[in-house]
Design a protein around this motif. Structure first.
Motif, PDB file in Angstrom:
ATOM      1  N   TYR A   1       2.764  15.691   0.514  1.00 50.08           N
ATOM      2  CA  TYR A   1       3.245  13.771   0.400  1.00 50.08           C
ATOM      3  C   TYR A   1       3.093  13.284   1.543  1.00 50.08           C
ATOM      4  CZ  TYR A   1       4.180  14.382  -4.570  1.00 50.08           C
ATOM      5  OH  TYR A   1       3.974  15.433  -6.177  1.00 50.08           O
ATOM      6  N   ASN A   2       4.096  13.464   2.470  1.00 51.88           N
ATOM      7  CA  ASN A   2       4.613  12.422   3.228  1.00 51.88           C
ATOM      8  C   ASN A   2       3.311  12.261   4.232  1.00 51.88           C
ATOM      9  OD1 ASN A   2       7.261  12.203   3.586  1.00 51.88           O
ATOM     10  ND2 ASN A   2       7.956  14.211   4.101  1.00 51.88           N
ATOM     11  N   LEU A   3       2.762  13.482   5.277  1.00 49.77           N
ATOM     12  CA  LEU A   3       1.152  13.447   5.726  1.00 49.77           C
ATOM     13  C   LEU A   3       0.344  12.163   4.979  1.00 49.77           C
ATOM     14  CD1 LEU A   3       0.412  14.339   8.425  1.00 49.77           C
ATOM     15  CD2 LEU A   3      -1.092  16.616   6.729  1.00 49.77           C
TER      16      LEU A   3
ATOM     17  N   MET B   1       0.883  -1.086   0.050  1.00 52.87           N
ATOM     18  CA  MET B   1      -0.433  -0.236  -0.067  1.00 52.87           C
ATOM     19  C   MET B   1       0.820   0.951   0.361  1.00 52.87           C
ATOM     20  SD  MET B   1      -2.676  -0.703  -0.117  1.00 52.87           S
ATOM     21  CE  MET B   1      -3.538   0.623   0.355  1.00 52.87           C
ATOM     22  N   SER B   2       1.523   0.905   0.680  1.00 56.72           N
ATOM     23  CA  SER B   2       2.580   2.823   0.479  1.00 56.72           C
ATOM     24  C   SER B   2       3.363   2.484  -0.827  1.00 56.72           C
ATOM     25  CB  SER B   2       3.962   2.431   1.614  1.00 56.72           C
ATOM     26  OG  SER B   2       5.016   1.654   1.540  1.00 56.72           O
ATOM     27  N   PHE B   3       4.320   2.033  -1.286  1.00 61.12           N
ATOM     28  CA  PHE B   3       4.394   2.041  -2.746  1.00 61.12           C
ATOM     29  C   PHE B   3       3.494   1.981  -3.838  1.00 61.12           C
ATOM     30  CE2 PHE B   3       5.077   0.385  -7.178  1.00 61.12           C
ATOM     31  CZ  PHE B   3       5.879   1.258  -7.305  1.00 61.12           C
ATOM     32  N   VAL B   4       1.798   1.731  -3.490  1.00 60.81           N
ATOM     33  CA  VAL B   4       1.014   2.157  -4.796  1.00 60.81           C
ATOM     34  C   VAL B   4       0.252   3.588  -4.424  1.00 60.81           C
ATOM     35  CG1 VAL B   4      -1.880   1.836  -4.842  1.00 60.81           C
ATOM     36  CG2 VAL B   4      -0.463  -0.281  -4.761  1.00 60.81           C
ATOM     37  N   ILE B   5       0.276   4.055  -2.793  1.00 61.48           N
ATOM     38  CA  ILE B   5       0.292   5.196  -2.314  1.00 61.48           C
ATOM     39  C   ILE B   5       1.410   6.110  -3.282  1.00 61.48           C
ATOM     40  CG2 ILE B   5      -0.242   6.839  -0.555  1.00 61.48           C
ATOM     41  CD1 ILE B   5      -2.086   4.276   1.105  1.00 61.48           C
ATOM     42  N   TYR B   6       2.095   5.938  -2.867  1.00 65.22           N
ATOM     43  CA  TYR B   6       3.251   7.336  -3.000  1.00 65.22           C
ATOM     44  C   TYR B   6       3.739   7.221  -4.318  1.00 65.22           C
ATOM     45  CZ  TYR B   6       8.181   9.433  -2.617  1.00 65.22           C
ATOM     46  OH  TYR B   6       9.023  10.350  -2.564  1.00 65.22           O
TER      47      TYR B   6
ATOM     48  N   ALA C   1      11.208   5.827   6.911  1.00 65.63           N
ATOM     49  CA  ALA C   1      10.425   5.114   7.851  1.00 65.63           C
ATOM     50  C   ALA C   1      10.370   3.614   8.246  1.00 65.63           C
ATOM     51  CB  ALA C   1       9.350   4.963   6.854  1.00 65.63           C
ATOM     52  N   VAL C   2      11.677   3.295   7.908  1.00 61.21           N
ATOM     53  CA  VAL C   2      11.787   1.414   9.070  1.00 61.21           C
ATOM     54  C   VAL C   2      12.176   1.845  10.113  1.00 61.21           C
ATOM     55  CG1 VAL C   2      13.161  -0.479   8.888  1.00 61.21           C
ATOM     56  CG2 VAL C   2      11.676   0.519   7.222  1.00 61.21           C
ATOM     57  N   VAL C   3      13.060   3.082   9.562  1.00 54.48           N
ATOM     58  CA  VAL C   3      13.982   3.141  10.860  1.00 54.48           C
ATOM     59  C   VAL C   3      13.027   4.714  11.960  1.00 54.48           C
ATOM     60  CG1 VAL C   3      16.059   2.796  10.168  1.00 54.48           C
ATOM     61  CG2 VAL C   3      15.311   5.094  10.380  1.00 54.48           C
ATOM     62  N   GLY C   4      11.799   5.213  11.982  1.00 52.61           N
ATOM     63  CA  GLY C   4      10.776   5.806  12.392  1.00 52.61           C
ATOM     64  C   GLY C   4      10.497   6.646  12.089  1.00 52.61           C
ATOM     65  N   ASP C   5      11.364   7.951  10.855  1.00 56.18           N
ATOM     66  CA  ASP C   5      11.386   8.425  10.704  1.00 56.18           C
ATOM     67  C   ASP C   5      10.786   9.092   9.606  1.00 56.18           C
ATOM     68  OD1 ASP C   5      11.659  11.217   9.811  1.00 56.18           O
ATOM     69  OD2 ASP C   5      13.400  11.720   9.203  1.00 56.18           O
ATOM     70  N   PHE C   6       9.424   9.171   9.782  1.00 60.02           N
ATOM     71  CA  PHE C   6       8.420   9.391   8.674  1.00 60.02           C
ATOM     72  C   PHE C   6       8.283  10.930   7.715  1.00 60.02           C
ATOM     73  CE2 PHE C   6       6.977   6.159  11.290  1.00 60.02           C
ATOM     74  CZ  PHE C   6       6.548   5.538  10.538  1.00 60.02           C
ATOM     75  N   GLY C   7       9.924  12.005   8.146  1.00 57.47           N
ATOM     76  CA  GLY C   7      10.443  12.485   7.465  1.00 57.47           C
ATOM     77  C   GLY C   7       9.017  14.350   7.620  1.00 57.47           C
ATOM     78  N   PHE C   8       8.619  15.423   7.266  1.00 59.99           N
ATOM     79  CA  PHE C   8       8.270  16.429   7.630  1.00 59.99           C
ATOM     80  C   PHE C   8       6.832  16.646   6.729  1.00 59.99           C
ATOM     81  CE2 PHE C   8      11.376  17.416  10.035  1.00 59.99           C
ATOM     82  CZ  PHE C   8      11.242  18.262  10.915  1.00 59.99           C
ATOM     83  N   SER C   9       6.099  17.174   7.640  1.00 63.51           N
ATOM     84  CA  SER C   9       4.631  18.070   6.797  1.00 63.51           C
ATOM     85  C   SER C   9       4.790  19.422   6.283  1.00 63.51           C
ATOM     86  CB  SER C   9       3.488  18.121   7.722  1.00 63.51           C
ATOM     87  OG  SER C   9       2.330  18.647   7.228  1.00 63.51           O
TER      88      SER C   9
ATOM     89  N   LYS D   1     -10.328  15.006   8.109  1.00 66.08           N
ATOM     90  CA  LYS D   1      -9.797  15.481   7.549  1.00 66.08           C
ATOM     91  C   LYS D   1      -8.431  15.919   7.002  1.00 66.08           C
ATOM     92  CE  LYS D   1     -12.217  19.965   7.196  1.00 66.08           C
ATOM     93  NZ  LYS D   1     -10.432  21.070   6.368  1.00 66.08           N
ATOM     94  N   VAL D   2      -7.582  15.871   8.248  1.00 67.47           N
ATOM     95  CA  VAL D   2      -6.448  15.869   7.904  1.00 67.47           C
ATOM     96  C   VAL D   2      -6.154  15.346   6.974  1.00 67.47           C
ATOM     97  CG1 VAL D   2      -3.999  15.387   8.761  1.00 67.47           C
ATOM     98  CG2 VAL D   2      -5.816  15.999  10.331  1.00 67.47           C
ATOM     99  N   ILE D   3      -6.348  13.753   6.280  1.00 71.33           N
ATOM    100  CA  ILE D   3      -6.377  13.282   4.807  1.00 71.33           C
ATOM    101  C   ILE D   3      -5.860  14.338   3.945  1.00 71.33           C
ATOM    102  CG2 ILE D   3      -6.198  11.543   3.595  1.00 71.33           C
ATOM    103  CD1 ILE D   3      -5.901   9.393   5.970  1.00 71.33           C
ATOM    104  N   TYR D   4      -7.675  14.944   4.067  1.00 72.97           N
ATOM    105  CA  TYR D   4      -8.320  15.234   2.809  1.00 72.97           C
ATOM    106  C   TYR D   4      -7.728  16.594   2.235  1.00 72.97           C
ATOM    107  CZ  TYR D   4     -11.425  18.089   0.104  1.00 72.97           C
ATOM    108  OH  TYR D   4     -12.136  18.604  -0.969  1.00 72.97           O
ATOM    109  N   ASP D   5      -7.403  17.653   3.575  1.00 75.17           N
ATOM    110  CA  ASP D   5      -6.134  19.185   3.198  1.00 75.17           C
ATOM    111  C   ASP D   5      -5.520  18.011   2.998  1.00 75.17           C
ATOM    112  OD1 ASP D   5      -8.562  19.856   4.568  1.00 75.17           O
ATOM    113  OD2 ASP D   5      -7.937  20.085   6.511  1.00 75.17           O
ATOM    114  N   SER D   6      -4.106  17.050   3.188  1.00 73.23           N
ATOM    115  CA  SER D   6      -3.017  16.697   2.941  1.00 73.23           C
ATOM    116  C   SER D   6      -3.252  16.637   1.423  1.00 73.23           C
ATOM    117  CB  SER D   6      -2.268  15.959   3.740  1.00 73.23           C
ATOM    118  OG  SER D   6      -2.962  14.712   3.313  1.00 73.23           O
ATOM    119  N   ILE D   7      -3.921  16.025   1.111  1.00 71.75           N
ATOM    120  CA  ILE D   7      -3.894  15.530  -0.621  1.00 71.75           C
ATOM    121  C   ILE D   7      -4.114  16.577  -1.220  1.00 71.75           C
ATOM    122  CG2 ILE D   7      -5.086  14.200  -2.540  1.00 71.75           C
ATOM    123  CD1 ILE D   7      -5.845  11.962  -0.365  1.00 71.75           C
ATOM    124  N   LEU D   8      -5.091  17.531  -1.249  1.00 76.13           N
ATOM    125  CA  LEU D   8      -5.241  18.970  -1.671  1.00 76.13           C
ATOM    126  C   LEU D   8      -4.350  19.867  -2.272  1.00 76.13           C
ATOM    127  CD1 LEU D   8      -9.082  19.965  -0.517  1.00 76.13           C
ATOM    128  CD2 LEU D   8      -8.051  18.239  -2.423  1.00 76.13           C
ATOM    129  N   ALA D   9      -3.699  19.653  -0.561  1.00 73.47           N
ATOM    130  CA  ALA D   9      -2.318  20.054  -0.586  1.00 73.47           C
ATOM    131  C   ALA D   9      -1.043  20.051  -1.068  1.00 73.47           C
ATOM    132  CB  ALA D   9      -2.268  21.132   1.033  1.00 73.47           C
TER     133      ALA D   9
END
Length: 317
Positions: A282-284, A19-24, A74-82, A271-279
């Motif tokens: 990527y990471n969020l 899913m991470s590969f497909v969504i990314y 991400a494997v080491v817990g770093d999912f990046g910045f919004s 709401k967070v997912i929707y707003d992040s997609i519109l903006a």
């Protein structure tokens, strides 16, 4: 049991990776990128500055390579910045997850309790007045659009009666327990009315089918108390198909209550997912969608474990 849980955990990890590969990939193929908004707000940016920013954010690299860098972090817990919030992704998702947990757990629990009570009452005398009234309530809950139901509740209880706040998660300067309860009442009521009808129909159908089985007739012929017959024998056997529906609905609630969260200004996962997609954040967006997938997988695992508890004949291997 342990082997079953370990196998399902391994399967869940594989599903999350796919899913991470497909969504990314899907987010990366969207028109534009996170820098477009920054460039649009700064018309004076030169092509050299834009190229330098793309190199800093890794946007000049091929999509598979960018995904590999994200996965290894991400494997080491770093999912990046919004990008839109200028904070770590987990820091942004924390409050949204807490609000969603409060909203969804309360509404889901009330919906399930109502469904059991109403579904059993309707199934005991199919075709009676109680069954008709409960079926009418269930069909109304299924048919009424959520946004329309939310508007009606706001108009009646917030605008006309002034009993409850129309939106928001708390009063500025208050934030106490009772204040949060008042702000959660209308969105919880909306979700309960929207989901209880669906659950009630499933419980009713499963109970009617179970009450017609031979072992129920045999137990009734032996003089078993009716309430004990319904609760300990019929309901437990009828729960197996119902658990599947409720487990899938629980996972969907965590990410799919976008309309309710928008109508009542609830800062939740949907709401967070929707707003992040519109903006193009990527990471969020990616981490939010992956978390929704994880909740769905956990719900399915709990449903499978519940099967073994409800019916000992079901073997979990």
């Amino acid at each position: 049991m342990t082997g079953f849980i370990l196998l399902r955990t391994l399967q869940a990890l594989i599903v999350l990776w796919v899913m991470s590969f497909v969504i990314y990939g899907l987010i990366g193929l969207m028109p534009g990128d996170p820098l477009d908004v920054m460039i649009a707000s700064n018309p004076g940016a030169t092509p050299e500055v834009v190229a330098h920013l793309r190199a800093i954010y890794g946007l000049d690299q091929p999509l598979p390579l960018r995904y590999w860098h994200w996965l290894t972090d991400a494997v080491v817990g770093d999912f990046g910045f919004s990008r839109t919030h200028s904070e770590p992704v987990l820091t942004v998702l924390g409050p949204a997850l807490l609000q969603t947990c409060k909203l969804m757990l309360i509404s889901f629990t009330i919906s399930v309790v109502m469904a059991f009570v109403l579904g059993v009452a309707a199934a005991r005398r199919p075709g009676g007045w109680a069954d008709g009234a409960i079926s009418l309530f269930a069909f109304a809950g299924i048919s009424v659009p959520v946004f329309w139901l939310a508007l009606i509740l706001i108009i009646v209880f917030a605008v006309q009666l002034h009993w409850l706040p129309a939106s928001g998660m708390g009063t500025v300067g208050d934030g106490g327990f009772l204040d949060q309860v008042r702000h959660l009442t209308l969105p919880v009521t909306t979700l309960v009315l929207a989901n209880a009808g669906q659950f009630t129909r499933y419980v009713r159908a499963a109970m009617i089918e179970t009450m017609r089985m031979d072992f129920i007739r045999t137990a009734r012929a032996k003089g078993l108390d009716e309430s004990r017959l319904v609760v300990r024998h019929a309901l437990r056997n009828a729960l197996i198909p119902v658990v599947t529906v409720m487990a899938l609905s629980f996972g969907t609630l965590f990410s799919g209550a976008l309309v309710t969260e928008t109508m009542f200004a609830q800062w939740g996962m949907g709401k967070v997912i929707y707003d992040s997609i519109l903006a193009n954040d990527y990471n969020l967006a990616l981490v939010g969608l992956l978390f929704a997938t994880l909740i769905t997988l956990l719900s399915n695992l709990l449903a499978d474990l519940a099967y073994g508890w409800l019916d000992p004949r079901i073997s979990l291997k």
